[in-house]
Enzyme design. Structure first.
Site, PDB file in Angstrom:
ATOM      1  N   VAL A  71      20.661 -19.397  22.671  1.00  0.00           N
ATOM      2  CA  VAL A  71      21.247 -19.838  23.923  1.00  0.00           C
ATOM      3  C   VAL A  71      22.257 -18.786  24.364  1.00  0.00           C
ATOM      4  O   VAL A  71      23.049 -18.310  23.561  1.00  0.00           O
ATOM      5  CB  VAL A  71      21.945 -21.188  23.765  1.00  0.00           C
ATOM      6  CG1 VAL A  71      22.496 -21.644  25.093  1.00  0.00           C
ATOM      7  CG2 VAL A  71      20.972 -22.202  23.221  1.00  0.00           C
ATOM      8  N   ASP A  77      17.128 -39.812  20.930  1.00  0.00           N
ATOM      9  CA  ASP A  77      17.862 -38.913  20.040  1.00  0.00           C
ATOM     10  C   ASP A  77      19.339 -38.911  20.400  1.00  0.00           C
ATOM     11  O   ASP A  77      19.946 -37.869  20.588  1.00  0.00           O
ATOM     12  CB  ASP A  77      17.292 -37.501  20.090  1.00  0.00           C
ATOM     13  CG  ASP A  77      17.742 -36.685  18.880  1.00  0.00           C
ATOM     14  OD1 ASP A  77      18.250 -37.294  17.917  1.00  0.00           O
ATOM     15  OD2 ASP A  77      17.597 -35.463  18.898  1.00  0.00           O
ATOM     16  N   LEU A 104      25.674 -17.670  23.018  1.00  0.00           N
ATOM     17  CA  LEU A 104      26.448 -18.833  22.624  1.00  0.00           C
ATOM     18  C   LEU A 104      26.115 -19.240  21.218  1.00  0.00           C
ATOM     19  O   LEU A 104      26.884 -19.900  20.551  1.00  0.00           O
ATOM     20  CB  LEU A 104      26.138 -19.988  23.562  1.00  0.00           C
ATOM     21  CG  LEU A 104      26.789 -19.864  24.921  1.00  0.00           C
ATOM     22  CD1 LEU A 104      26.230 -20.891  25.854  1.00  0.00           C
ATOM     23  CD2 LEU A 104      28.279 -20.037  24.771  1.00  0.00           C
ATOM     24  N   GLY A 105      24.956 -18.892  20.835  1.00  0.00           N
ATOM     25  CA  GLY A 105      24.601 -19.272  19.493  1.00  0.00           C
ATOM     26  C   GLY A 105      23.127 -19.541  19.420  1.00  0.00           C
ATOM     27  O   GLY A 105      22.393 -19.317  20.374  1.00  0.00           O
TER      28      GLY A 105
END
Lengths: 612, 316
Positions: A51, A168, A43-44
């Protein structure tokens, strides 16, 4: 012994009911194997690792596998990862990303030196909000925005009710499935808080103890944190919600400051300058010393007039300067905005959106990073790296060095480099010069829109100067240890622009493919605000935000790379140095650094972090 | 609420323990669990860790041994690794150096400290427990490796819910603290003592029962022992405990005393229980003690070995 099997209980037996409905965790079966999953593709690169999308062979479910590489950690398994995993395992809410399990990949030749690789298994989510907003093909409707906001607030109410500060909050950490479900991800910065949970009508309550103020990505960081309030409450997350809300309304981050000082400035431009009425006690905050802002009226109503009065009213509640009066999630859910027409869409009714995932987004943006499914930021650890994508692509020969880096976050070796190391500061390797500039430009355009500074770097901001030394010291120290050959760094160096460019090098091709983003408003204005000399600097700074998160390993990697490739020019070298030395460490890094006193002892760092 | 419950051992896991640890006899398994948990306890005291951390470490220790064989690693190493891991994610972490120092010290003692053995007259020679830098590095790497094993075996389920705070709440609910302070304090202390003792139970009570049941049973026993009257009727159902479970736990907790007495007779006067010691004991019992070097014997070779033994026995 009677326990393991409970006799069928009579109707109305609450015990039985409760048992049936607790989250199944009544076993310790060991981690599953990576071979239980069929990898469907990458996915990247997330902030701290790769991932992958995968399919569970057991259940057929599509999941995201986020890698936590076990490196030669001096303190064993990274504590931030442990903490996040522990937290996630305790949480169970439809709007909080669920950690399904942990999967382990053993090396084919087990040896004492190489540790197994751990993966966090989470459900696969189709988008993240930041990516969604960046996709020019997608426009959120008002019912849709309301629907997402409700889910976000529900999730946050749950977290706060469970004594958890997320710390966050940002669009990139909100994952969205094609079924319209929004989930809060990335608990790398989250912690338990000690105070009573928020109650209706009472805002975030009152904090009794100090926490570290070095949390939250800058663009989403509330003014009280920018002014270094240590006794903060759940209200800090609510400010982030306000920012996300504004971002959904306008399609881009509403408060994209390029330094902490600038962040305060644009906050005050939006919501008005602080006074004793609208932000009681602000003068006493450590960061407020010597701050002077020309009185500025709030411009929220003006800026968001197209969104309607309901939205403006909610935004005003969420972006309230006075953190004690800022609305809490419970009350925000009751805001009339959600009860007025157009009513919120039901999650199931939302249109299935273009699969704007990471790769797609790359088209738009060039370097996207974190795949939606995986929370980018802190999931496991500490800093957010760059968002991802930074392309440190795989396969780049230079990256092989990854293995040698002892970097806390692990990620070591087998997988080449991913861009986002949360930890550190990574100087990227120089790419071919031609690409560089272009990359920048592009980058600049894109970046600002969404995910820019994952976690804003501290350094630029004068107030932080004091603390800066430490981080720098820390970093440089590790740097020194790690790479002897590192070129000397000097603060006076050129802007850091080039520094990061290199990391794009490998990716260059990809980025080039992206169509120019004319559709987006040029973000140049923002950089201009910055007081620094124009020049590439601006760009670099922005860039810095992301890359900074990478860790030493990256840095080293780049270093090595630099060594290997001599083609970078003077300028790049310059900038590299410069950026390194001055580059602020990302928040997490900063946090860590700050919190630990003795730099030599990473252990203490962690402990401190935990305590705050 | 996930915070209040623990993952429990499944019956099949408990059943499989025999084969998992074969050919270790069950009583030796009990000894290993008991003494290693005591070792953790002692180290926790020396490290000045809060008792909840030490208790959680011991629960993790038993959990781990439910999945991996007892003899896979040195007992003290597993104990140290669990303690390190538990402390690391808590608010009171301890450095690996501290942990290794403490364990080195404990391992150097000729006699494992116990309430019944007289304290040594002279302090031990510091050189006997000095841990050099190289030794430390080796030790550390060993512990970190085991830490990974533990995390993997537990699938990162590091959360442990303890019954101690629940017990206090329950005591309040039962109005124990409205009794004269002398009495109520005694009951409360006794309750906590039962809970801490149960951590050492070879029956692994913390793996088979949820915290509410443990807390209730400890209160029940403490109240009886201190002669405090509890409400009539089945008050424990209020705390989600059934009568059978309560009865089982009470027996389990009470039986610990006899068990400890027996263990003491067997091991009294020795140092920390090690794999070496256990192998020696197995030798005495005439059991094959070849296994357990961290290498698991697979079924086939085990069969072959047994066959060889049979043949050998017949032919001689």
């Amino acid at each position: 012994m009677e326990t393991p099997t409970h006799p069928p209980s009579p109707p109305g037996d609450f015990v039985a009911f409760a048992r049936e409905h607790t989250r199944p965790q009544n076993r310790f079966v060991g981690c599953s194997r990576i071979t239980d999953y069929e990898i469907l593709g990458k996915l990247g690169e997330g902030t701290f690792g790769e991932v992958h999308r995968a399919k569970s062979k057991k259940t057929g479910a599509i999941v995201a596998l986020k890698k936590i590489l076990m490196h030669n950690e001096k303190d064993g398994f990274p504590i931030t990862a442990l903490r996040e995993i522990k937290l996630l395992k305790l949480l169970s809410h439809p709007n909080v990303l669920k950690l399904e399990e942990m999967a382990v990949e053993h090396h084919s030749k087990p040896s004492a030196k190489k540790r197994a690789i751990m993966y966090m298994v989470t459900p696969y989510m189709d988008h993240d909000l930041s990516g969604l907003l960046e996709n020019p093909g997608i426009t959120l409707t008002e019912p849709q925005i309301k629907c997402y906001m409700l889910q976000l607030l529900e999730g946050l109410r749950y977290l706060h009710d469970n004594h958890i500060l997320h710390r966050d909050m940002k669009a990139a950490n909100l994952l969205i499935s094609n079924k319209g479900i929004l989930q809060i991800a990335d608990f790398g910065l989250a912690r338990h808080y000690d105070e009573p949970v928020p109650v209706a009508g009472c805002g975030g309550g009152q904090a009794r103890r100090d926490y570290t103020s070095l949390v939250v990505t800058r663009w989403y960081r509330p003014p009280e944190l920018l002014l270094h309030l240590r006794k903060y409450t759940t209200a800090i997350d609510m400010w982030g919600v306000g920012c996300v809300f504004g971002e959904m309304l306008t399609g881009k981050p509403i408060l994209a400051g390029d330094s902490d000082a600038n962040q305060l400035k644009i906050i005050f431009e939006l919501v008005g300058t602080p006074t004793d009425e609208n932000m009681p006690g602000w003068r006493n905050l450590p960061g407020a010393e010597g701050l002077k802002f020309p009185p500025h009226p709030p411009t929220i109503a003006q800026r968001f007039r197209e969104a309607g009065s309901g939205a403006i009213s909610l935004l005003n509640e969420l972006l309230k300067l006075d953190w004690k009066k800022r609305v809490n999630a419970i009350d925000a859910l009751k805001h009339p905005y959600f009860r007025n027409a157009p009513l919120p869409a039901r999650a199931g009714d939302l249109p299935v959106m273009e699969d704007s995932h990471e790769l797609d987004r790359r088209k738009f943006r060039g370097q996207k990073a974190a795949p939606p499914p995986a929370p980018k930021g802190g999931t496991v650890g500490m800093g957010v790296g760059n968002w991802g994508g930074e392309p440190t692509a795989n396969g780049h020969a230079g990256f092989g060095n990854g293995d040698n880096y002892a970097y806390r976050q692990q990620n070591g070796g087998r997988y080449p480099p991913h861009g986002g190391h949360r930890n550190g500061v990574p100087p990227p390797p120089p790419p071919p010069i031609d690409d560089r500039r272009r990359a920048w430009e592009r980058h600049r355009d894109d970046r600002p829109d969404t995910r820019l500074p994952p976690r804003p770097p501290p350094a630029d901001y004068p107030p932080y100067d004091g603390s800066r030394d430490r981080p720098d010291g820390y970093r440089s120290r590790s740097r020194d240890l790690d790479r002897d050959r590192a070129p000397p760094r000097s603060r006076a160096g050129a802007p850091s622009v080039d520094t990061y460019i290199p990391s794009y090098g490998p990716d260059g091709g990809r980025r080039d493919d992206r169509p120019p983003r004319d559709d987006r408003p040029p973000r140049d204005d923002r950089p201009l605000r910055d007081d620094r000399p124009p020049r590439d600097d601006r760009l670099s700074r922005e860039r810095d935000d992301r890359p900074r998160r990478r860790d030493d390993r990256d840095e080293r990697r780049h270093e090595n790379r630099d060594r290997d490739r001599l083609d970078y020019d003077e300028r790049s070298r310059h900038s590299r140095t410069r950026s390194r030395s001055r580059s602020p460490i990302r928040d997490r890094e900063r946090e860590r650094v700050r919190e630990r006193e003795p730099l030599e002892r990473p252990y203490d760092r962690d402990r401190d972090v935990y305590r705050r | 609420m996930a915070h209040l419950t623990n993952p429990l051992a499944t019956p099949s896991q408990l059943y499989a323990l025999t084969t998992l640890n074969s050919p270790l006899p069950i009583d030796l398994q009990h000894s290993i669990r008991f003494y290693t948990a005591r070792l953790t306890q002692a180290a926790g005291l020396l490290l000045r860790l809060p008792q909840d951390i030490t208790a959680q470490a011991n629960v993790l220790l038993y959990r781990y041994w439910l999945v991996d064989p007892l003899l896979a690693w040195e007992f003290s190493d597993v104990s140290a690794a669990t303690l390190y891991l538990t402390a690391k994610i808590s608010a009171s972490p301890r450095t690996l150096r501290s942990i290794t120092n403490v364990y080195t010290y404990l391992l150097s003692l000729p006699t494992f400290p116990s309430p019944t053995t007289p304290a040594p007259t002279a302090p031990p020679d510091p050189e006997s427990y000095y841990l050099s830098e190289t030794a430390y590095t080796t030790y550390r790497n060993r512990l970190l490796n085991i830490e990974g094993q533990i995390l993997n075996a537990l699938s990162f389920t590091t959360h442990v819910s303890l019954p101690h705070p629940l017990a206090i709440t329950y005591l309040q609910t039962l109005s124990i603290f409205s009794l004269p302070p002398a009495v109520s304090t005694r009951v409360a202390k006794r309750t906590i003592a039962h809970l801490n003792t149960a951590l050492l139970s070879p029956q692994m009570l913390y793996l088979t029962h949820q915290p509410p049941a443990l807390a209730t049973a400890a209160i029940y026993l403490a109240a009886r022992e201190e002669g405090v009257k509890l409400p009539d009727g089945e008050w424990w159902t209020v705390f989600d405990v059934e009568r059978e479970e309560l009865g089982f736990l009470c027996v389990g907790m009470r039986s610990l005393e006899g068990f400890v007495e027996e263990e003491r007779r067997r091991w009294e006067g020795r140092g920390v229980l090690t794999r070496e010691g256990v192998r020696g004991e197995m030798g005495k019992l005439g059991l094959n003690n070849e296994v357990g070097n961290g290498v698991e014997e697979d079924e086939e070779s085990q069969m072959a070995r047994l066959l060889d033994e049979k043949v050998g026995a017949v032919s001689t």
